[in-house]
Design a protein around this motif. Structure first.
Motif, PDB file in Angstrom:
ATOM      1  N   ILE A  23       1.258  -1.808  -3.572  1.00  0.00           N
ATOM      2  CA  ILE A  23      -0.176  -1.680  -3.299  1.00  0.00           C
ATOM      3  C   ILE A  23      -0.686  -0.318  -3.752  1.00  0.00           C
ATOM      4  N   ALA A  24       0.047   0.734  -3.451  1.00  0.00           N
ATOM      5  CA  ALA A  24      -0.365   2.079  -3.865  1.00  0.00           C
ATOM      6  C   ALA A  24      -0.399   2.185  -5.389  1.00  0.00           C
TER       7      ALA A  24
ATOM      8  N   ASN B 237      -7.856   1.783 -10.326  1.00  0.00           N
ATOM      9  CA  ASN B 237      -8.940   2.753 -10.096  1.00  0.00           C
ATOM     10  C   ASN B 237     -10.292   2.068  -9.898  1.00  0.00           C
TER      11      ASN B 237
ATOM     12  N   CYS C 143     -15.016  -5.895  -7.227  1.00  0.00           N
ATOM     13  CA  CYS C 143     -13.785  -5.687  -6.483  1.00  0.00           C
ATOM     14  C   CYS C 143     -12.769  -6.667  -7.042  1.00  0.00           C
TER      15      CYS C 143
ATOM     16  N   GLY D 255      -5.355   3.801  -0.712  1.00  0.00           N
ATOM     17  CA  GLY D 255      -6.429   3.722  -1.698  1.00  0.00           C
ATOM     18  C   GLY D 255      -7.104   2.375  -1.790  1.00  0.00           C
ATOM     19  N   ILE D 256      -6.914   1.534  -0.773  1.00  0.00           N
ATOM     20  CA  ILE D 256      -7.497   0.190  -0.777  1.00  0.00           C
ATOM     21  C   ILE D 256      -8.881   0.218  -0.128  1.00  0.00           C
ATOM     22  N   ALA D 257      -9.825  -0.499  -0.725  1.00  0.00           N
ATOM     23  CA  ALA D 257     -11.216  -0.496  -0.257  1.00  0.00           C
ATOM     24  C   ALA D 257     -11.517  -1.605   0.731  1.00  0.00           C
TER      25      ALA D 257
ATOM     26  N   GLN E  91      -6.004   1.929   3.802  1.00  0.00           N
ATOM     27  CA  GLN E  91      -7.009   2.912   3.402  1.00  0.00           C
ATOM     28  C   GLN E  91      -6.334   4.150   2.801  1.00  0.00           C
TER      29      GLN E  91
ATOM     30  N   ALA F 194      -3.531   0.554  -6.711  1.00  0.00           N
ATOM     31  CA  ALA F 194      -4.706   1.405  -6.519  1.00  0.00           C
ATOM     32  C   ALA F 194      -4.787   2.487  -7.591  1.00  0.00           C
ATOM     33  N   ARG F 195      -3.647   3.065  -7.928  1.00  0.00           N
ATOM     34  CA  ARG F 195      -3.631   4.112  -8.961  1.00  0.00           C
ATOM     35  C   ARG F 195      -3.945   3.542 -10.336  1.00  0.00           C
TER      36      ARG F 195
ATOM     37  N   PRO G 251     -12.374  -0.697  -6.595  1.00  0.00           N
ATOM     38  CA  PRO G 251     -12.177  -1.321  -5.282  1.00  0.00           C
ATOM     39  C   PRO G 251     -11.209  -2.498  -5.352  1.00  0.00           C
ATOM     40  N   ILE G 252     -10.248  -2.513  -4.434  1.00  0.00           N
ATOM     41  CA  ILE G 252      -9.222  -3.554  -4.387  1.00  0.00           C
ATOM     42  C   ILE G 252      -9.226  -4.199  -3.005  1.00  0.00           C
TER      43      ILE G 252
END
Length: 281
Positions: free
Chosen positions: A203-204, A211, A191, A232-234, A229, A207-208, A213-214
């Motif tokens: 943040i988005a 690719n 991560c 795209g955040i883990a 979430q 995530a893109r 876990p962040i």
């Protein structure tokens, strides 16, 4: 308090790693001592991360690796032995300038009963500076090799402090963050972590572009866990915020007691008998 067997510790590491892969976001309310860890476990959190700042403050040190490895990991060991859920340790910059130091720290994390660690790239000897990228990659490699030898698949959360320490110009920070975190991911981090970012669009984009876990550090006014979430955040953690919130309540109580001589802020306190019963012999 029973010490985890190697197999139990391995299972906890695998459980913790799986929590980063959904279906929901992993929410970590960081603990700084046994009592806070036990309360968080009772609240239903599936795992606990420690806060280096919180542990340092509780022992009278400032943050940013002023505490020794031994004192930090002694507290982690007490926490790990007091709860049944997986525990991940915040070990700052690894307590040393060499990859070998990070390896020793990883071994100490495993011996403390923890199953993951947070490793940051801040250079605490120089303001607004980061550890050389190649050195940080060697540190991550040393942690991975130590974990492999020990038979415990430590979950590595590799952190860059580009935004938190405001390194470089504002315009350069996103690219530098991506450069570092993608390198940490490719070096074996499970991560990656970019504290200091609260803007949903950034943040988005992270995530893109990454690719993987962040981890995002929660902040007032920042996106909520459900919103993260969707972006795209883990994983989301609160760092020393949990401790500072508790101490904020203590300060309010102290002010009330000193100025008015009343005790209204005792409302909401965990009853003595309940807290006493939560502590294991």
């Amino acid at each position: 308090m029973p010490v985890n067997s190697l197999e139990q510790q391995k299972q906890k590491a695998e459980t913790f790693r799986a929590l980063h892969l959904g279906p929901g976001i992993l929410i970590l309310a960081n603990a700084w001592d046994v009592a806070s860890a036990v309360i968080l476990e009772q609240a239903g959190f599936p795992a606990i991360a420690t806060t280096s700042g919180g542990i340092a403050f509780s022992l009278g040190y400032p943050d940013k690796q002023r505490i020794s490895r031994e004192e930090m990991l002694a507290t982690v060991a007490r926490i790990a032995s007091a709860v049944d859920v997986p525990v991940s340790a915040d070990v700052e910059s690894g307590y040393g300038d060499r990859p070998e130091d990070a390896g020793v720290t990883a071994q100490c994390v495993i011996e403390a009963g923890a199953i993951g660690l947070n490793l940051e790239d801040a250079n605490h000897r120089a303001e607004c500076q980061l550890v050389d990228l190649l050195l940080q990659l060697e540190k991550i490699k040393a942690v991975r090799e130590t974990a492999t030898r020990a038979g415990i698949p430590l979950v590595v959360n590799a952190r860059t402090d580009v935004y938190l320490e405001q390194v470089g110009s504002a315009e350069s920070r996103y690219d530098e963050t991506i450069h570092r975190l993608s390198a940490y991911r490719d070096a074996g981090a499970d991560c990656v972590f970019a504290p200091g970012i609260a803007d949903a669009a950034i943040i988005a984009r992270l995530a893109r572009d990454l690719n993987c876990p962040i981890n995002i550090l929660a902040s007032p006014g920042g996106p909520s866990a459900p919103e993260l979430q969707k972006l795209g955040i883990a994983r989301v953690s609160v760092g020393s915020g949990s401790m500072r919130t508790s101490f904020g309540q203590l300060r309010r109580f102290a002010e009330e007691l000193k100025t008015r001589g009343t005790y209204e802020n005792l409302d909401g306190a965990i009853p003595y008998a309940e807290l006493n019963n939560l502590m294991r012999d």
